[in-house]
Design a protein around this motif. Sequence first.
Motif, PDB file in Angstrom:
ATOM      1  N   HIS A   1      33.545 104.388  73.674  1.00 47.75           N
ATOM      2  CA  HIS A   1      33.167 103.944  72.329  1.00 47.75           C
ATOM      3  C   HIS A   1      32.695 105.105  71.447  1.00 47.75           C
ATOM      4  N   HIS A   2      31.608 105.744  71.803  1.00 45.18           N
ATOM      5  CA  HIS A   2      31.047 106.784  70.944  1.00 45.18           C
ATOM      6  C   HIS A   2      31.962 108.000  70.865  1.00 45.18           C
ATOM      7  N   HIS A   3      32.574 108.346  71.972  1.00 46.61           N
ATOM      8  CA  HIS A   3      33.467 109.503  72.007  1.00 46.61           C
ATOM      9  C   HIS A   3      34.638 109.295  71.054  1.00 46.61           C
ATOM     10  N   THR A   4      35.199 108.084  71.052  1.00 50.04           N
ATOM     11  CA  THR A   4      36.340 107.786  70.184  1.00 50.04           C
ATOM     12  C   THR A   4      35.918 107.705  68.724  1.00 50.04           C
ATOM     13  N   LEU A   5      34.772 107.087  68.462  1.00 46.88           N
ATOM     14  CA  LEU A   5      34.262 107.050  67.087  1.00 46.88           C
ATOM     15  C   LEU A   5      34.076 108.461  66.536  1.00 46.88           C
ATOM     16  N   ASP A   6      33.485 109.324  67.349  1.00 43.32           N
ATOM     17  CA  ASP A   6      33.270 110.712  66.908  1.00 43.32           C
ATOM     18  C   ASP A   6      34.601 111.421  66.673  1.00 43.32           C
TER      19      ASP A   6
ATOM     20  N   GLY B   1      40.466 112.331  76.149  1.00 46.04           N
ATOM     21  CA  GLY B   1      39.859 112.180  74.834  1.00 46.04           C
ATOM     22  C   GLY B   1      39.257 113.452  74.288  1.00 46.04           C
ATOM     23  N   GLU B   2      38.873 114.379  75.183  1.00 51.02           N
ATOM     24  CA  GLU B   2      38.275 115.629  74.707  1.00 51.02           C
ATOM     25  C   GLU B   2      39.283 116.526  73.997  1.00 51.02           C
ATOM     26  N   LEU B   3      40.562 116.160  74.048  1.00 52.38           N
ATOM     27  CA  LEU B   3      41.599 116.964  73.397  1.00 52.38           C
ATOM     28  C   LEU B   3      41.880 116.525  71.965  1.00 52.38           C
ATOM     29  N   ALA B   4      41.046 115.640  71.409  1.00 53.02           N
ATOM     30  CA  ALA B   4      41.282 115.166  70.040  1.00 53.02           C
ATOM     31  C   ALA B   4      41.280 116.324  69.052  1.00 53.02           C
ATOM     32  N   GLY B   5      40.367 117.256  69.203  1.00 59.87           N
ATOM     33  CA  GLY B   5      40.314 118.394  68.305  1.00 59.87           C
ATOM     34  C   GLY B   5      41.560 119.250  68.397  1.00 59.87           C
ATOM     35  N   ALA B   6      42.011 119.507  69.625  1.00 67.72           N
ATOM     36  CA  ALA B   6      43.228 120.293  69.820  1.00 67.72           C
ATOM     37  C   ALA B   6      44.433 119.559  69.263  1.00 67.72           C
ATOM     38  N   ALA B   7      44.465 118.225  69.425  1.00 66.37           N
ATOM     39  CA  ALA B   7      45.580 117.441  68.897  1.00 66.37           C
ATOM     40  C   ALA B   7      45.623 117.522  67.374  1.00 66.37           C
TER      41      ALA B   7
END
Length: 318
Positions: A229-234, A208-214
């Motif tokens: 939950h919070h990580h995905t919402l963010d 999930g920490e790769l959302a920005g890179a994606a």
Amino acid sequence: MTSVGATVRDCVSVLEACFPPAWAESWDAVGLSVGDLDTPVTDVLFAVDPTPAVAAEAASGAQLLVTHHPLFLRGAHTVAETTAGGRVVTTLVRAGVALFTAHTNADVADPGVSDALAAALGLREVHPLAAGSTGAGARADARARGRTDAGTECRGLGRVGVLPAPEPLGAFCERVARALPATAGGVRATGPADRRVHRVAVCGGAGGELAGAAAAAGADVLVTADGRHHHTLDAVGAHPLDVVDVAHWASEWPWLAGAADRLRAGLAARGRTVSTSVSTLVTDPWQLHVSAAPTWREPATGLPVPSHAPGARREERL
């Protein structure tokens, strides 16, 4: 060249050429953790998790068990059979089965865990998601060695590619469900079913920490596991993409067959041979999923509300 029997040492040599231990994160525990290097090997079992059930499966005919996840990731003070890890160790030792792990070193390898996930989803034009998204050990070893003798490169976490043609998110989620082994949790996504999907980022395991890179790579979705939950919402609030969440075990299972193929090929190049198999035991810990079906709509908004919600009224049942 005439093929001869292999040993655990031969298998470890090939596997470590494919997935160099120096590419693993500093906190990881990879390599041989149970067994004798000089033990003859005719059959190798590949699995994601070294659970007691998987150990028993290996003990029924294999001499080497290769897993993606380590048996002991943190310090262990006992291998008594009163613990799950202890049961794994004693089962393997009694049966003469060795245990080898390739974890974060397989995550950053190319081909590796995310390459297998991308292939399972039918992605094309696949390339690394984020340069430099490897551990310190992997970066140092990659600079020193580049490509290994086994044709493996250290290319970081995650991959990005494109579908053969754009499709709605709902259809894409069905594609994911067909490509991966079934689990109780299934496939879930953050966006509407009709949202267009073409460019896809993937990361086997918890990525999930790769959302920005994606998002920076232009991906419409990120397929990964263990969405919090919070990580995905963010993530979806900060970036113009959706997250497709699958079971951790399922996202990494496609890697096993390719790793088995590479072991056989590597041994064959050395004049040795083994038989390999991939465990189909579902080691995802979640075994039951029950959906909460709404039974009435709130009159003012028309939104579905569970029947157990405060203020629910029988006359408004659907």
